[in-house]
Design an enzyme around this catalytic site. Sequence first.
Site, PDB file in Angstrom:
ATOM      1  CG  ASP A  19      -1.983  -0.966   1.270  1.00  0.00           C
ATOM      2  OD1 ASP A  19      -2.199  -1.641   0.250  1.00  0.00           O
ATOM      3  OD2 ASP A  19      -2.642  -1.092   2.323  1.00  0.00           O
ATOM      4  NE  ARG A  55      -8.087   3.740   4.258  1.00  0.00           N
ATOM      5  CZ  ARG A  55      -8.135   3.342   5.532  1.00  0.00           C
ATOM      6  NH1 ARG A  55      -7.294   2.425   5.960  1.00  0.00           N
ATOM      7  NH2 ARG A  55      -8.994   3.862   6.371  1.00  0.00           N
ATOM      8  CG  HIS A  60      -2.935   3.280   0.453  1.00  0.00           C
ATOM      9  ND1 HIS A  60      -3.748   2.229   0.162  1.00  0.00           N
ATOM     10  CD2 HIS A  60      -2.965   3.420   1.813  1.00  0.00           C
ATOM     11  CE1 HIS A  60      -4.249   1.742   1.288  1.00  0.00           C
ATOM     12  NE2 HIS A  60      -3.812   2.448   2.317  1.00  0.00           N
ATOM     13  CB  THR A 110      -3.341   2.757   9.740  1.00  0.00           C
ATOM     14  OG1 THR A 110      -3.211   1.420   9.253  1.00  0.00           O
ATOM     15  CG2 THR A 110      -3.139   2.737  11.251  1.00  0.00           C
ATOM     16  CB  THR A 111      -6.961  -1.019   9.506  1.00  0.00           C
ATOM     17  OG1 THR A 111      -6.792  -0.831   8.106  1.00  0.00           O
ATOM     18  CG2 THR A 111      -8.235  -1.784   9.758  1.00  0.00           C
ATOM     19  CG  HIS A 204      -2.307  -3.015  11.661  1.00  0.00           C
ATOM     20  ND1 HIS A 204      -1.757  -1.921  12.267  1.00  0.00           N
ATOM     21  CD2 HIS A 204      -3.143  -2.542  10.715  1.00  0.00           C
ATOM     22  CE1 HIS A 204      -2.259  -0.829  11.720  1.00  0.00           C
ATOM     23  NE2 HIS A 204      -3.098  -1.178  10.770  1.00  0.00           N
ATOM     24  N   GLY A 205       1.372  -3.467  11.977  1.00  0.00           N
ATOM     25  CA  GLY A 205       2.367  -2.844  12.844  1.00  0.00           C
ATOM     26  C   GLY A 205       3.594  -3.698  13.116  1.00  0.00           C
ATOM     27  CG  HIS A 227       3.883   1.971   7.807  1.00  0.00           C
ATOM     28  ND1 HIS A 227       4.566   2.416   8.918  1.00  0.00           N
ATOM     29  CD2 HIS A 227       3.651   3.067   7.044  1.00  0.00           C
ATOM     30  CE1 HIS A 227       4.725   3.714   8.835  1.00  0.00           C
ATOM     31  NE2 HIS A 227       4.188   4.144   7.728  1.00  0.00           N
TER      32      HIS A 227
HETATM   33  N1  PXP Z   1      -3.210  -6.690   7.822  1.00  0.00           N
HETATM   34  C1  PXP Z   1      -4.281  -5.882   7.713  1.00  0.00           C
HETATM   35  C2  PXP Z   1      -5.614  -6.501   7.788  1.00  0.00           C
HETATM   36  C3  PXP Z   1      -4.128  -4.499   7.504  1.00  0.00           C
HETATM   37  O1  PXP Z   1      -5.208  -3.713   7.392  1.00  0.00           O
HETATM   38  C4  PXP Z   1      -2.830  -3.976   7.366  1.00  0.00           C
HETATM   39  C5  PXP Z   1      -2.649  -2.523   7.069  1.00  0.00           C
HETATM   40  O2  PXP Z   1      -3.185  -2.235   5.828  1.00  0.00           O
HETATM   41  C6  PXP Z   1      -1.747  -4.853   7.482  1.00  0.00           C
HETATM   42  C7  PXP Z   1      -1.954  -6.210   7.727  1.00  0.00           C
HETATM   43  C8  PXP Z   1      -0.337  -4.385   7.339  1.00  0.00           C
HETATM   44  O3  PXP Z   1      -0.061  -3.536   8.405  1.00  0.00           O
HETATM   45  P1  PXP Z   1       1.295  -2.715   8.398  1.00  0.00           P
HETATM   46  O4  PXP Z   1       1.279  -1.877   7.147  1.00  0.00           O
HETATM   47  O5  PXP Z   1       1.221  -1.916   9.656  1.00  0.00           O
HETATM   48  O6  PXP Z   1       2.420  -3.700   8.401  1.00  0.00           O
END
Ligand code: PXP
Length: 262
Positions: A19, A55, A60, A110-111, A204-205, A227
Amino acid sequence: MSDRLQSPLGRLRLGVNIDHVATVRNARGSDYPDPVRAAKLAEAAGADGITAHLREDRRHIRDADIEALMNSLTVPLNFEMAATDEMQQIALRHVPHAVCIVPEKREERTTEGGLEVARDENRIADFIAPLKDAGCRVSLFIAADEAQVLSASRIGAEVVELHAGAYCDFLSEGRTEAAHEELERLRAMSQYGHSLGLEVHAGHGITYDSVASIAAFPEVMELNIGHFLIGEAIFSGLDSAIRRMRALMDKARADTFGEGVA
Ligand code: PXP
């Protein structure tokens, strides 16, 4: 891939979320950097899948990126989307390997938080039915919460992706106790999800610092990471960032499951 790098339950896959390559492109309204080029490079660096979130506000990834990814990837595309009619139609047009349903608010950076499945079971069940019928593997992005995991299983999702964001944030803020509690929640819900027959993913993160403790859960079959990798690519290049993340995942698996575990 040697057997000793696998949990007794199977190999841990790495999904690379591209993204934020599109975020950089869109910041200047240019046609570079190209998220598809990044996805191909990620494939070559060992990514098992590519994740992209279209989104509602197209901040993005854009519709044309999804089309181009579908046409050029050799690894599976995990299409992240909100539970809206528009996104459902787009998914049904492309039929990606997997769809991951995420909550989405326009004002969020972000989510934030997971999908509310438990309170919205009927609606989510109706929403995912045509996606499953079309042949998409349906994943629900949820908090590590028993009620959400149970509901996901009840409505026939094949996969749950557990929200790792709170754990990763606590860890990076040095809030050790809160991080530990969150990690234990993730562990328990990975086990619970697996016991219900769900395939368990996490995302995520996730960073180099947080990946090992999550990769060590035998029930977790896939990590989706974006990210941090795209940020790290500024310093070391995307290929190197992905390979290092993969190596940390493999080391965590090997440290946990030892030699000779298939
Ligand atoms: N998984 C999901 C469901 C997400 O929404 C995201 C962010 O778009 C990610 C994984 C990846 O998260 P990050 O970009 O923080 O690594």
